[in-house]
Motif scaffolding. Sequence first.
Motif, PDB file in Angstrom:
ATOM      1  N   GLU A   1       0.827  -1.207   0.000  1.00 25.05           N
ATOM      2  CA  GLU A   1       0.000   0.000   0.000  1.00 25.05           C
ATOM      3  C   GLU A   1       0.864   1.261   0.000  1.00 25.05           C
ATOM      4  OE1 GLU A   1      -2.129  -3.476   1.359  1.00 25.05           O
ATOM      5  OE2 GLU A   1      -0.294  -2.531   2.110  1.00 25.05           O
TER       6      GLU A   1
ATOM      7  N   LEU B   1       2.335   1.638  -3.476  1.00 19.78           N
ATOM      8  CA  LEU B   1       1.318   2.118  -4.415  1.00 19.78           C
ATOM      9  C   LEU B   1       1.026   3.604  -4.204  1.00 19.78           C
ATOM     10  CD1 LEU B   1      -1.052  -0.974  -4.284  1.00 19.78           C
ATOM     11  CD2 LEU B   1       0.274  -0.212  -6.265  1.00 19.78           C
ATOM     12  N   GLY B   2       1.152   4.054  -2.967  1.00 20.17           N
ATOM     13  CA  GLY B   2       0.993   5.473  -2.703  1.00 20.17           C
ATOM     14  C   GLY B   2       2.069   6.299  -3.391  1.00 20.17           C
TER      15      GLY B   2
ATOM     16  N   LEU C   1       3.615   5.336  -6.129  1.00 18.56           N
ATOM     17  CA  LEU C   1       3.289   5.247  -7.557  1.00 18.56           C
ATOM     18  C   LEU C   1       2.212   6.243  -7.959  1.00 18.56           C
ATOM     19  CD1 LEU C   1       3.133   1.462  -8.550  1.00 18.56           C
ATOM     20  CD2 LEU C   1       4.767   3.187  -9.313  1.00 18.56           C
ATOM     21  N   SER C   2       1.226   6.405  -7.115  1.00 15.49           N
ATOM     22  CA  SER C   2       0.098   7.285  -7.470  1.00 15.49           C
ATOM     23  C   SER C   2       0.565   8.713  -7.696  1.00 15.49           C
ATOM     24  CB  SER C   2      -0.977   7.238  -6.388  1.00 15.49           C
ATOM     25  OG  SER C   2      -0.489   7.786  -5.164  1.00 15.49           O
ATOM     26  N   GLY C   3       1.608   9.127  -6.982  1.00 17.88           N
ATOM     27  CA  GLY C   3       2.133  10.464  -7.175  1.00 17.88           C
ATOM     28  C   GLY C   3       2.898  10.636  -8.474  1.00 17.88           C
TER      29      GLY C   3
ATOM     30  N   LEU D   1       1.952   9.025 -11.324  1.00 22.92           N
ATOM     31  CA  LEU D   1       1.082   8.568 -12.417  1.00 22.92           C
ATOM     32  C   LEU D   1       1.050   9.457 -13.664  1.00 22.92           C
ATOM     33  CD1 LEU D   1      -2.084   6.963 -10.791  1.00 22.92           C
ATOM     34  CD2 LEU D   1      -0.394   5.884 -12.266  1.00 22.92           C
TER      35      LEU D   1
ATOM     36  N   ALA E   1      -0.740  -1.928  -9.352  1.00 22.17           N
ATOM     37  CA  ALA E   1      -0.269  -1.163 -10.508  1.00 22.17           C
ATOM     38  C   ALA E   1      -1.172  -1.391 -11.713  1.00 22.17           C
ATOM     39  CB  ALA E   1       1.171  -1.551 -10.831  1.00 22.17           C
TER      40      ALA E   1
ATOM     41  N   GLN F   1      -4.322  -2.020 -11.635  1.00 20.96           N
ATOM     42  CA  GLN F   1      -5.549  -1.256 -11.406  1.00 20.96           C
ATOM     43  C   GLN F   1      -5.363   0.222 -11.733  1.00 20.96           C
ATOM     44  OE1 GLN F   1      -6.734  -2.099  -7.376  1.00 20.96           O
ATOM     45  NE2 GLN F   1      -7.330  -4.201  -7.835  1.00 20.96           N
ATOM     46  N   MET F   2      -4.123   0.681 -11.673  1.00 19.68           N
ATOM     47  CA  MET F   2      -3.802   2.058 -12.048  1.00 19.68           C
ATOM     48  C   MET F   2      -3.567   2.212 -13.551  1.00 19.68           C
ATOM     49  SD  MET F   2      -1.079   3.157  -9.092  1.00 19.68           S
ATOM     50  CE  MET F   2      -1.521   3.263  -7.360  1.00 19.68           C
TER      51      MET F   2
END
Length: 281
Positions: free
Chosen positions: A98, A101-102, A104-106, A108, A135, A137-138
Amino acid sequence: MIAALVNRILPFSSVDGPGNRTVFFLQGCNFNCGYCHNPETIHVCNNCGACVSACPTGAIRLVEGKVTYQRSVCCACDACLRACPRDASPKVDVMQPEQALGILSGNLPFIRGITVSGGECTLQRDFVLALFRGAKQMGLGTLLDSNGNYDFEQDEELLSVCDGVMLDVKCADPDAHRTLTEQSNELVLKNLAFLASIGKLEEVRTVVVPGVLPNEDTVRQVCAVLAPYWAAGAPIGYKLIRFRPLGVREGFRSVPVPNDESMEHLRGIALQAGCANVSIL
């Protein structure tokens, strides 16, 4: 709780797969390559404390028998790595999927995929699986950079969320491979053929080490396996990487860098075998 030891993260890289990617380097490896350019990623810290007195900023401390690391205080001098007697690093973060993934979200808006490397990333397989699921899902692509000492044929679950493997084939000769890595190459060669057969082989990487490894034999054997797939149009790349004595351990510091002629000769072998994407690094 699923967690991994993360050595470092590159937010953006254009050399670890197609497009701009975020790369996670995990700690720990099941090979002990003599020429490893990142030997501090091989072993896991055993809390011996040898690095603590070497740290000039107090970023590394020994607390209740465990080495702790405060990234915000680190000056990145790497004195701790030089002090470590066992090719490990105290500069490691324990990270849950988690958290990764946080991060990664930044990234994107600026990346098209994620690559997980090492060390050897398959040693922390459950973390990689959870990270790749998130990933996907992103909408991101997913690649593994592996030494191949993992039986991918037995892990359909991981392969279902992995777009491909960048496979290191260090040496095709079994005796020379064992001398270099202290491990067999049986699984590596099995994975070379298996991953190609299911369309999951992104590229092969071979480090060319003159006077130490039978480099031409390795390239020829790799090409013999992959030639039918190249003939059928499979876009499997082959990277031929010059050995460079930077960051390596003492036994390999005097090994020369391969010259242009020898690298072009090996490139020609791969081209003749049908590889349309051969690069020299």
